[in-house]
Scaffold this motif. Sequence first.
Motif, PDB file in Angstrom:
ATOM      1  N   ARG A 104      97.009  17.218  41.185  1.00 10.04           N
ATOM      2  CA  ARG A 104      96.432  18.424  40.604  1.00 10.04           C
ATOM      3  C   ARG A 104      97.407  19.601  40.743  1.00 10.04           C
ATOM      4  O   ARG A 104      98.112  19.719  41.741  1.00 10.04           O
ATOM      5  N   TRP A 105      97.406  20.443  39.723  1.00 11.48           N
ATOM      6  CA  TRP A 105      98.310  21.591  39.694  1.00 11.48           C
ATOM      7  C   TRP A 105      97.839  22.637  40.700  1.00 11.48           C
ATOM      8  O   TRP A 105      96.666  22.987  40.754  1.00 11.48           O
ATOM      9  N   VAL A 106      98.766  23.140  41.518  1.00 10.05           N
ATOM     10  CA  VAL A 106      98.449  24.221  42.445  1.00 10.05           C
ATOM     11  C   VAL A 106      98.737  25.536  41.726  1.00 10.05           C
ATOM     12  O   VAL A 106      99.880  25.842  41.395  1.00 10.05           O
ATOM     13  N   THR A 107      97.698  26.304  41.467  1.00 11.82           N
ATOM     14  CA  THR A 107      97.862  27.540  40.706  1.00 11.82           C
ATOM     15  C   THR A 107      98.117  28.756  41.589  1.00 11.82           C
ATOM     16  O   THR A 107      98.687  29.744  41.132  1.00 11.82           O
ATOM     17  N   LYS A 108      97.695  28.663  42.862  1.00 13.89           N
ATOM     18  CA  LYS A 108      97.868  29.830  43.724  1.00 13.89           C
ATOM     19  C   LYS A 108      97.897  29.426  45.195  1.00 13.89           C
ATOM     20  O   LYS A 108      97.135  28.560  45.625  1.00 13.89           O
ATOM     21  N   VAL A 109      98.801  30.057  45.929  1.00 14.15           N
ATOM     22  CA  VAL A 109      98.849  29.923  47.386  1.00 14.15           C
ATOM     23  C   VAL A 109      98.748  31.329  47.958  1.00 14.15           C
ATOM     24  O   VAL A 109      99.597  32.182  47.681  1.00 14.15           O
ATOM     25  N   PHE A 116      96.284  29.425  55.130  1.00 11.43           N
ATOM     26  CA  PHE A 116      96.561  29.630  53.709  1.00 11.43           C
ATOM     27  C   PHE A 116      95.490  28.935  52.878  1.00 11.43           C
ATOM     28  O   PHE A 116      94.922  27.921  53.291  1.00 11.43           O
ATOM     29  N   VAL A 117      95.232  29.494  51.702  1.00 14.21           N
ATOM     30  CA  VAL A 117      94.289  28.877  50.769  1.00 14.21           C
ATOM     31  C   VAL A 117      95.030  28.500  49.501  1.00 14.21           C
ATOM     32  O   VAL A 117      95.721  29.338  48.899  1.00 14.21           O
ATOM     33  N   LEU A 118      94.895  27.228  49.118  1.00 12.80           N
ATOM     34  CA  LEU A 118      95.476  26.744  47.870  1.00 12.80           C
ATOM     35  C   LEU A 118      94.366  26.658  46.837  1.00 12.80           C
ATOM     36  O   LEU A 118      93.313  26.075  47.102  1.00 12.80           O
ATOM     37  N   THR A 119      94.619  27.234  45.673  1.00 11.34           N
ATOM     38  CA  THR A 119      93.696  27.103  44.553  1.00 11.34           C
ATOM     39  C   THR A 119      94.295  26.109  43.571  1.00 11.34           C
ATOM     40  O   THR A 119      95.462  26.235  43.185  1.00 11.34           O
ATOM     41  N   LEU A 120      93.506  25.128  43.183  1.00 13.74           N
ATOM     42  CA  LEU A 120      93.992  24.047  42.316  1.00 13.74           C
ATOM     43  C   LEU A 120      93.566  24.274  40.876  1.00 13.74           C
ATOM     44  O   LEU A 120      92.754  25.148  40.567  1.00 13.74           O
ATOM     45  N   GLY A 121      94.137  23.489  39.991  1.00 14.26           N
ATOM     46  CA  GLY A 121      93.895  23.651  38.567  1.00 14.26           C
ATOM     47  C   GLY A 121      92.443  23.500  38.165  1.00 14.26           C
ATOM     48  O   GLY A 121      92.019  24.054  37.154  1.00 14.26           O
ATOM     49  N   ASP A 122      91.685  22.735  38.940  1.00 10.39           N
ATOM     50  CA  ASP A 122      90.260  22.562  38.631  1.00 10.39           C
ATOM     51  C   ASP A 122      89.405  23.616  39.333  1.00 10.39           C
ATOM     52  O   ASP A 122      88.191  23.490  39.402  1.00 10.39           O
ATOM     53  N   GLU A 123      90.085  24.635  39.891  1.00  7.72           N
ATOM     54  CA  GLU A 123      89.463  25.776  40.567  1.00  7.72           C
ATOM     55  C   GLU A 123      88.908  25.446  41.945  1.00  7.72           C
ATOM     56  O   GLU A 123      88.289  26.299  42.593  1.00  7.72           O
ATOM     57  N   SER A 124      89.088  24.213  42.410  1.00  5.47           N
ATOM     58  CA  SER A 124      88.711  23.901  43.783  1.00  5.47           C
ATOM     59  C   SER A 124      89.745  24.491  44.722  1.00  5.47           C
ATOM     60  O   SER A 124      90.853  24.847  44.308  1.00  5.47           O
ATOM     61  N   GLN A 125      89.396  24.598  46.000  1.00  2.36           N
ATOM     62  CA  GLN A 125      90.291  25.227  46.965  1.00  2.36           C
ATOM     63  C   GLN A 125      90.436  24.368  48.212  1.00  2.36           C
ATOM     64  O   GLN A 125      89.569  23.549  48.543  1.00  2.36           O
TER      65      GLN A 125
END
Length: 407
Positions: A104-109, A116-125
Amino acid sequence: MDETAIAVLGAGPHGLAAAAHLRRAGEEVRIFGDPMSFWRTMPAGMWLRSNWTATCIAEYDGPLNLDSYIAETGAKVTKPVPLDDFIAYGTWVQSKVAPDVDRRWVTKVAKDGDGFVLTLGDESQLRARRMVVAAGIADFVNRPGVMSGLPRELASHTADHADLSVFKNQEVLVVGGGQSALESAALMSESGADVEVVARAEKINWLHGGKYHRMLGPKLVPLVYAPTDVGPMGLSKIVAKPGLFTALPRSIQDPLAYRAIRPAGAAWLIPRLADVQVGTGIQVTSAKAVGDRVHVELSDGSAREVDHLMFGTGYKVDITRYPFLDPALALQVRTLDGYPLMKPGMESSVPGLHFLGAPGARSFGPLMRFVAGGWYGAESLTRLVRNSRRKTATSGAGRLEPTGDGV
Protein backbone atom coordinates in the motif's frame (compact mmCIF):
# COMPACT_ATOMS: atom_id res chain seq x y z
CA MET A 1 -4.85 2.27 15.55
CA ASP A 2 -2.57 -0.52 14.35
CA GLU A 3 0.94 -0.32 15.85
CA THR A 4 4.45 -1.61 15.24
CA ALA A 5 7.84 -1.07 16.82
CA ILE A 6 9.58 -0.16 13.55
CA ALA A 7 8.21 0.86 10.17
CA VAL A 8 10.48 0.70 7.13
CA LEU A 9 9.35 2.74 4.15
CA GLY A 10 10.96 1.36 1.00
CA ALA A 11 11.48 -2.14 -0.38
CA GLY A 12 14.54 -1.53 -2.54
CA PRO A 13 18.08 -2.68 -1.64
CA HIS A 14 18.41 -0.43 1.43
CA GLY A 15 14.95 -1.18 2.80
CA LEU A 16 15.43 -4.91 2.25
CA ALA A 17 18.83 -4.77 3.96
CA ALA A 18 17.19 -3.10 6.96
CA ALA A 19 14.45 -5.72 7.05
CA ALA A 20 17.02 -8.52 6.91
CA HIS A 21 19.20 -7.25 9.75
CA LEU A 22 16.38 -6.05 12.00
CA ARG A 23 14.46 -9.30 11.71
CA ARG A 24 17.54 -11.37 12.34
CA ALA A 25 17.90 -9.40 15.57
CA GLY A 26 14.33 -10.31 16.51
CA GLU A 27 12.87 -6.84 16.06
CA GLU A 28 9.23 -6.20 15.21
CA VAL A 29 9.19 -4.60 11.76
CA ARG A 30 6.61 -3.63 9.13
CA ILE A 31 7.91 -2.98 5.61
CA PHE A 32 6.07 -0.81 3.11
CA GLY A 33 6.77 -0.42 -0.59
CA ASP A 34 6.72 -1.94 -4.04
CA PRO A 35 9.81 -4.20 -4.11
CA MET A 36 12.57 -3.00 -6.47
CA SER A 37 10.16 -0.49 -8.05
CA PHE A 38 12.81 2.16 -8.79
CA TRP A 39 15.00 -0.34 -10.59
CA ARG A 40 12.10 -1.41 -12.78
CA THR A 41 11.83 2.14 -14.13
CA MET A 42 15.38 2.05 -15.50
CA PRO A 43 15.98 1.55 -19.23
CA ALA A 44 15.76 -2.01 -20.45
CA GLY A 45 19.12 -3.46 -21.39
CA MET A 46 21.17 -1.68 -18.75
CA TRP A 47 23.94 -3.39 -16.83
CA LEU A 48 25.08 -2.63 -13.29
CA ARG A 49 28.42 -0.88 -13.07
CA SER A 50 29.30 -2.26 -9.62
CA ASN A 51 31.31 -5.44 -9.26
CA TRP A 52 29.98 -8.80 -8.07
CA THR A 53 30.29 -8.36 -4.31
CA ALA A 54 29.08 -4.74 -4.36
CA THR A 55 25.91 -5.82 -6.18
CA CYS A 56 24.87 -7.99 -3.24
CA ILE A 57 21.95 -6.83 -1.09
CA ALA A 58 22.25 -6.79 2.73
CA GLU A 59 25.55 -8.70 2.74
CA TYR A 60 28.25 -9.87 0.38
CA ASP A 61 29.09 -13.00 2.35
CA GLY A 62 26.04 -14.85 3.59
CA PRO A 63 22.73 -16.47 2.69
CA LEU A 64 21.41 -13.38 0.88
CA ASN A 65 24.32 -12.74 -1.48
CA LEU A 66 24.31 -13.27 -5.23
CA ASP A 67 26.06 -16.63 -5.01
CA SER A 68 23.39 -17.94 -2.62
CA TYR A 69 20.67 -16.71 -4.99
CA ILE A 70 22.27 -18.55 -7.90
CA ALA A 71 22.82 -21.72 -5.87
CA GLU A 72 19.19 -21.85 -4.78
CA THR A 73 17.46 -20.80 -7.99
CA GLY A 74 19.83 -22.02 -10.67
CA ALA A 75 19.76 -18.57 -12.27
CA LYS A 76 22.54 -17.79 -14.70
CA VAL A 77 23.86 -14.30 -13.98
CA THR A 78 26.62 -12.83 -16.11
CA LYS A 79 29.19 -10.12 -15.35
CA PRO A 80 28.49 -7.24 -15.46
CA VAL A 81 25.13 -8.00 -13.91
CA PRO A 82 22.20 -7.18 -16.24
CA LEU A 83 19.45 -5.01 -14.78
CA ASP A 84 16.77 -7.69 -15.22
CA ASP A 85 18.88 -10.21 -13.31
CA PHE A 86 19.46 -7.75 -10.48
CA ILE A 87 15.72 -7.10 -10.20
CA ALA A 88 15.05 -10.85 -10.10
CA TYR A 89 17.73 -11.21 -7.41
CA GLY A 90 16.23 -8.34 -5.38
CA THR A 91 12.80 -9.94 -5.64
CA TRP A 92 14.28 -13.17 -4.30
CA VAL A 93 15.84 -11.30 -1.36
CA GLN A 94 12.45 -9.71 -0.66
CA SER A 95 10.82 -13.15 -0.60
CA LYS A 96 13.35 -14.18 2.07
CA VAL A 97 13.36 -11.13 4.35
CA ALA A 98 10.04 -9.39 3.70
CA PRO A 99 7.50 -11.85 2.27
CA ASP A 100 4.85 -9.85 4.12
CA VAL A 101 5.77 -6.51 2.53
CA ASP A 102 2.82 -4.12 2.55
CA ARG A 103 2.47 -2.69 -0.96
CA ARG A 104 0.00 0.00 0.00
CA TRP A 105 1.14 3.52 -0.83
CA VAL A 106 2.30 5.58 2.15
CA THR A 107 0.85 9.04 1.62
CA LYS A 108 2.03 10.70 4.82
CA VAL A 109 4.48 10.25 7.68
CA ALA A 110 3.91 12.60 10.62
CA LYS A 111 5.26 12.96 14.14
CA ASP A 112 2.95 11.80 16.90
CA GLY A 113 4.24 12.21 20.45
CA ASP A 114 7.24 9.93 20.86
CA GLY A 115 6.44 8.05 17.66
CA PHE A 116 5.14 8.45 14.13
CA VAL A 117 1.87 7.94 12.28
CA LEU A 118 1.81 6.58 8.74
CA THR A 119 -1.23 7.29 6.61
CA LEU A 120 -1.76 4.79 3.81
CA GLY A 121 -3.44 5.09 0.44
CA ASP A 122 -6.63 3.49 1.72
CA GLU A 123 -6.69 6.13 4.50
CA SER A 124 -5.89 3.60 7.21
CA GLN A 125 -3.17 4.52 9.69
CA LEU A 126 -0.35 2.82 11.54
CA ARG A 127 1.62 4.05 14.52
CA ALA A 128 5.34 3.22 14.73
CA ARG A 129 7.79 3.92 17.53
CA ARG A 130 10.61 4.19 14.98
CA MET A 131 10.41 5.31 11.37
CA VAL A 132 13.04 4.17 8.87
CA VAL A 133 12.97 6.00 5.54
CA ALA A 134 14.59 3.93 2.78
CA ALA A 135 12.65 5.55 -0.04
CA GLY A 136 15.50 5.87 -2.53
CA ILE A 137 16.28 8.73 -4.90
CA ALA A 138 13.38 8.75 -7.36
CA ASP A 139 12.11 12.02 -5.87
CA PHE A 140 15.51 13.70 -6.23
CA VAL A 141 15.87 13.85 -10.02
CA ASN A 142 18.11 16.82 -10.91
CA ARG A 143 16.47 18.69 -13.79
CA PRO A 144 18.57 21.67 -14.95
CA GLY A 145 16.82 25.01 -15.31
CA VAL A 146 17.44 24.99 -19.04
CA MET A 147 14.78 22.25 -19.28
CA SER A 148 12.05 24.49 -17.89
CA GLY A 149 9.41 25.39 -20.42
CA LEU A 150 10.27 22.52 -22.74
CA PRO A 151 7.68 19.76 -23.17
CA ARG A 152 8.65 16.26 -22.05
CA GLU A 153 8.49 15.09 -25.67
CA LEU A 154 11.46 17.33 -26.47
CA ALA A 155 13.51 17.35 -23.27
CA SER A 156 13.77 14.75 -20.53
CA HIS A 157 16.01 13.19 -17.90
CA THR A 158 17.49 9.72 -18.22
CA ALA A 159 15.33 8.78 -15.22
CA ASP A 160 12.20 9.29 -17.31
CA HIS A 161 12.70 6.31 -19.59
CA ALA A 162 12.26 2.57 -19.21
CA ASP A 163 12.58 1.92 -22.95
CA LEU A 164 15.13 3.89 -24.97
CA SER A 165 14.35 2.07 -28.20
CA VAL A 166 11.53 4.60 -28.75
CA PHE A 167 14.22 7.00 -30.01
CA LYS A 168 15.00 4.83 -33.03
CA ASN A 169 15.68 6.99 -36.12
CA GLN A 170 15.73 10.17 -34.02
CA GLU A 171 18.55 12.65 -33.42
CA VAL A 172 19.25 12.86 -29.71
CA LEU A 173 21.65 15.10 -27.80
CA VAL A 174 22.63 13.65 -24.40
CA VAL A 175 24.04 15.93 -21.72
CA GLY A 176 26.32 14.41 -19.08
CA GLY A 177 29.52 12.45 -18.61
CA GLY A 178 28.47 9.86 -16.05
CA GLN A 179 27.28 6.28 -16.33
CA SER A 180 23.59 7.06 -16.85
CA ALA A 181 24.26 9.53 -19.67
CA LEU A 182 26.84 7.35 -21.40
CA GLU A 183 24.94 4.07 -21.10
CA SER A 184 21.71 5.72 -22.25
CA ALA A 185 23.58 7.06 -25.26
CA ALA A 186 24.93 3.59 -26.02
CA LEU A 187 21.51 1.96 -25.74
CA MET A 188 19.89 4.55 -28.01
CA SER A 189 22.68 4.25 -30.57
CA GLU A 190 22.32 0.47 -30.57
CA SER A 191 18.57 0.94 -31.12
CA GLY A 192 19.15 2.98 -34.26
CA ALA A 193 19.19 6.55 -32.96
CA ASP A 194 21.69 9.19 -34.10
CA VAL A 195 23.23 10.20 -30.75
CA GLU A 196 25.71 12.82 -29.60
CA VAL A 197 26.98 13.36 -26.05
CA VAL A 198 28.26 16.61 -24.55
CA ALA A 199 29.74 16.87 -21.07
CA ARG A 200 30.92 19.91 -19.12
CA ALA A 201 33.96 18.04 -17.77
CA GLU A 202 37.17 18.45 -19.73
CA LYS A 203 37.42 14.69 -20.18
CA ILE A 204 35.37 11.55 -19.70
CA ASN A 205 36.55 9.45 -16.77
CA TRP A 206 36.61 5.76 -17.58
CA LEU A 207 36.78 3.10 -14.90
CA HIS A 208 39.52 0.53 -15.18
CA GLY A 209 37.19 -2.43 -15.57
CA GLY A 210 38.97 -4.54 -12.96
CA LYS A 211 42.40 -4.13 -14.57
CA TYR A 212 44.17 -3.62 -11.26
CA HIS A 213 42.22 -6.46 -9.66
CA ARG A 214 43.57 -8.80 -12.31
CA MET A 215 47.10 -7.42 -11.93
CA LEU A 216 47.13 -7.78 -8.14
CA GLY A 217 45.44 -11.17 -7.94
CA PRO A 218 43.03 -12.53 -5.32
CA LYS A 219 45.54 -12.42 -2.46
CA LEU A 220 46.53 -8.75 -2.79
CA VAL A 221 43.23 -7.20 -3.92
CA PRO A 222 41.67 -7.24 -0.40
CA LEU A 223 44.59 -5.16 0.87
CA VAL A 224 43.69 -2.14 -1.28
CA TYR A 225 40.09 -2.72 -2.42
CA ALA A 226 37.01 -3.23 -0.24
CA PRO A 227 34.13 -5.51 -1.29
CA THR A 228 31.94 -2.38 -1.46
CA ASP A 229 33.74 -1.33 -4.69
CA VAL A 230 33.37 2.44 -4.11
CA GLY A 231 36.47 4.49 -4.80
CA PRO A 232 39.87 3.78 -6.33
CA MET A 233 42.69 1.69 -4.93
CA GLY A 234 43.37 2.48 -1.25
CA LEU A 235 40.57 5.02 -0.92
CA SER A 236 38.12 2.15 -1.38
CA LYS A 237 39.17 0.76 2.02
CA ILE A 238 38.56 4.08 3.77
CA VAL A 239 35.20 4.79 2.15
CA ALA A 240 34.02 1.31 3.13
CA LYS A 241 34.35 2.26 6.82
CA PRO A 242 32.11 5.28 7.40
CA GLY A 243 33.22 5.60 11.01
CA LEU A 244 36.78 6.06 9.78
CA PHE A 245 35.91 8.21 6.79
CA THR A 246 33.81 10.66 8.79
CA ALA A 247 36.52 10.98 11.44
CA LEU A 248 38.56 12.87 8.83
CA PRO A 249 38.32 16.68 8.69
CA ARG A 250 35.57 17.88 6.35
CA SER A 251 38.23 19.60 4.23
CA ILE A 252 39.60 16.13 3.49
CA GLN A 253 36.28 14.27 3.32
CA ASP A 254 34.82 16.40 0.54
CA PRO A 255 37.59 15.95 -2.06
CA LEU A 256 37.91 12.26 -1.21
CA ALA A 257 34.16 11.81 -1.60
CA TYR A 258 34.22 13.52 -4.98
CA ARG A 259 37.13 11.34 -6.09
CA ALA A 260 35.21 8.24 -5.05
CA ILE A 261 31.99 9.11 -6.91
CA ARG A 262 32.97 11.54 -9.66
CA PRO A 263 31.09 11.07 -12.94
CA ALA A 264 32.59 8.13 -14.81
CA GLY A 265 31.68 5.42 -17.26
CA ALA A 266 32.32 1.70 -17.14
CA ALA A 267 35.11 0.49 -19.40
CA TRP A 268 32.74 -1.88 -21.19
CA LEU A 269 30.90 1.14 -22.60
CA ILE A 270 33.85 2.38 -24.66
CA PRO A 271 33.39 0.05 -27.67
CA ARG A 272 29.62 0.50 -27.50
CA LEU A 273 30.04 4.26 -28.03
CA ALA A 274 32.13 3.91 -31.17
CA ASP A 275 29.38 5.46 -33.30
CA VAL A 276 28.57 8.23 -30.79
CA GLN A 277 30.27 11.62 -30.98
CA VAL A 278 31.37 12.69 -27.51
CA GLY A 279 32.30 16.31 -26.79
CA THR A 280 33.86 17.53 -23.54
CA GLY A 281 34.21 20.92 -21.90
CA ILE A 282 30.78 21.86 -23.27
CA GLN A 283 27.60 23.01 -21.54
CA VAL A 284 24.10 23.73 -22.79
CA THR A 285 23.48 27.48 -22.51
CA SER A 286 19.93 27.57 -23.85
CA ALA A 287 17.29 25.40 -25.44
CA LYS A 288 14.00 26.24 -27.10
CA ALA A 289 11.32 24.42 -29.02
CA VAL A 290 11.25 24.93 -32.78
CA GLY A 291 8.22 23.12 -34.08
CA ASP A 292 8.56 19.47 -33.13
CA ARG A 293 12.34 19.77 -32.57
CA VAL A 294 14.53 21.53 -30.05
CA HIS A 295 17.20 24.14 -30.84
CA VAL A 296 20.16 23.94 -28.46
CA GLU A 297 22.90 26.55 -27.96
CA LEU A 298 26.21 25.29 -26.57
CA SER A 299 28.99 27.01 -24.63
CA ASP A 300 31.53 26.43 -27.42
CA GLY A 301 29.47 28.72 -29.67
CA SER A 302 27.93 25.94 -31.72
CA ALA A 303 24.28 24.97 -31.95
CA ARG A 304 22.27 21.84 -32.60
CA GLU A 305 18.72 21.19 -33.72
CA VAL A 306 17.65 17.73 -32.61
CA ASP A 307 14.56 15.64 -32.06
CA HIS A 308 15.25 15.24 -28.35
CA LEU A 309 17.46 16.67 -25.61
CA MET A 310 18.21 14.23 -22.77
CA PHE A 311 19.92 15.11 -19.49
CA GLY A 312 21.94 12.55 -17.56
CA THR A 313 22.44 14.99 -14.71
CA GLY A 314 21.88 12.65 -11.80
CA TYR A 315 20.07 13.28 -8.57
CA LYS A 316 20.25 15.95 -5.87
CA VAL A 317 19.25 14.86 -2.38
CA ASP A 318 16.69 17.04 -0.61
CA ILE A 319 14.53 15.19 1.90
CA THR A 320 11.86 17.92 1.76
CA ARG A 321 11.08 16.57 -1.73
CA TYR A 322 9.84 13.30 -0.28
CA PRO A 323 6.08 13.76 -0.89
CA PHE A 324 5.11 11.57 2.06
CA LEU A 325 7.15 13.48 4.66
CA ASP A 326 4.87 15.80 6.61
CA PRO A 327 6.24 19.38 6.20
CA ALA A 328 6.06 19.95 9.94
CA LEU A 329 8.20 16.85 10.50
CA ALA A 330 10.63 17.77 7.73
CA LEU A 331 11.21 21.16 9.37
CA GLN A 332 12.29 19.43 12.59
CA VAL A 333 15.07 17.53 10.82
CA ARG A 334 18.41 19.32 10.89
CA THR A 335 19.75 19.36 7.35
CA LEU A 336 22.60 20.74 5.30
CA ASP A 337 22.13 21.20 1.55
CA GLY A 338 19.12 18.91 1.70
CA TYR A 339 20.91 16.09 3.54
CA PRO A 340 19.74 15.14 7.04
CA LEU A 341 22.51 15.47 9.63
CA MET A 342 22.61 12.11 11.34
CA LYS A 343 24.29 10.33 14.22
CA PRO A 344 25.18 6.64 14.62
CA GLY A 345 22.31 4.34 13.86
CA MET A 346 21.41 6.46 10.83
CA GLU A 347 19.25 8.52 13.20
CA SER A 348 18.33 12.09 12.35
CA SER A 349 17.97 14.98 14.78
CA VAL A 350 14.39 13.80 15.34
CA PRO A 351 14.68 10.84 17.74
CA GLY A 352 13.48 7.63 16.15
CA LEU A 353 13.54 8.97 12.58
CA HIS A 354 16.18 7.27 10.43
CA PHE A 355 17.25 7.70 6.81
CA LEU A 356 18.99 5.00 4.77
CA GLY A 357 20.65 5.26 1.38
CA ALA A 358 21.75 8.43 -0.40
CA PRO A 359 20.39 10.84 2.27
CA GLY A 360 23.06 9.43 4.58
CA ALA A 361 25.96 10.48 2.33
CA ARG A 362 26.60 13.80 4.11
CA SER A 363 26.94 12.10 7.50
CA PHE A 364 28.46 8.76 6.53
CA GLY A 365 30.24 9.29 3.25
CA PRO A 366 29.74 8.35 -0.42
CA LEU A 367 29.23 4.65 0.30
CA MET A 368 25.62 5.43 1.25
CA ARG A 369 24.78 6.23 -2.37
CA PHE A 370 25.29 2.63 -3.48
CA VAL A 371 23.68 -0.77 -2.96
CA ALA A 372 26.66 -1.80 -0.85
CA GLY A 373 25.99 1.11 1.50
CA GLY A 374 22.97 -0.85 2.66
CA TRP A 375 25.25 -3.24 4.51
CA TYR A 376 26.58 -0.56 6.83
CA GLY A 377 23.31 1.37 7.11
CA ALA A 378 21.30 -1.70 8.11
CA GLU A 379 23.94 -2.92 10.56
CA SER A 380 24.30 0.50 12.19
CA LEU A 381 20.53 0.91 12.51
CA THR A 382 20.10 -2.56 13.97
CA ARG A 383 22.92 -2.04 16.46
CA LEU A 384 21.27 1.13 17.76
CA VAL A 385 17.82 -0.47 17.99
CA ARG A 386 19.18 -3.53 19.75
CA ASN A 387 21.21 -1.50 22.26
CA SER A 388 18.27 0.79 22.94
CA ARG A 389 15.97 -2.15 23.61
CA ARG A 390 18.50 -3.78 25.92
CA LYS A 391 18.99 -0.54 27.82
CA THR A 392 15.25 -0.14 28.27
CA ALA A 393 14.84 -3.75 29.37
CA THR A 394 17.63 -3.64 31.97
CA SER A 395 17.23 -0.18 33.43
CA GLY A 396 13.76 1.02 32.49
CA ALA A 397 15.42 4.10 31.05
CA GLY A 398 14.47 5.78 27.81
CA ARG A 399 16.29 5.61 24.51
CA LEU A 400 20.01 4.98 24.73
CA GLU A 401 21.90 7.76 23.01
CA PRO A 402 24.77 6.09 21.14
CA THR A 403 28.24 7.44 21.75
CA GLY A 404 29.99 5.75 18.89
CA ASP A 405 29.67 3.37 16.02
CA GLY A 406 31.71 0.69 14.33
CA VAL A 407 34.13 1.60 11.56
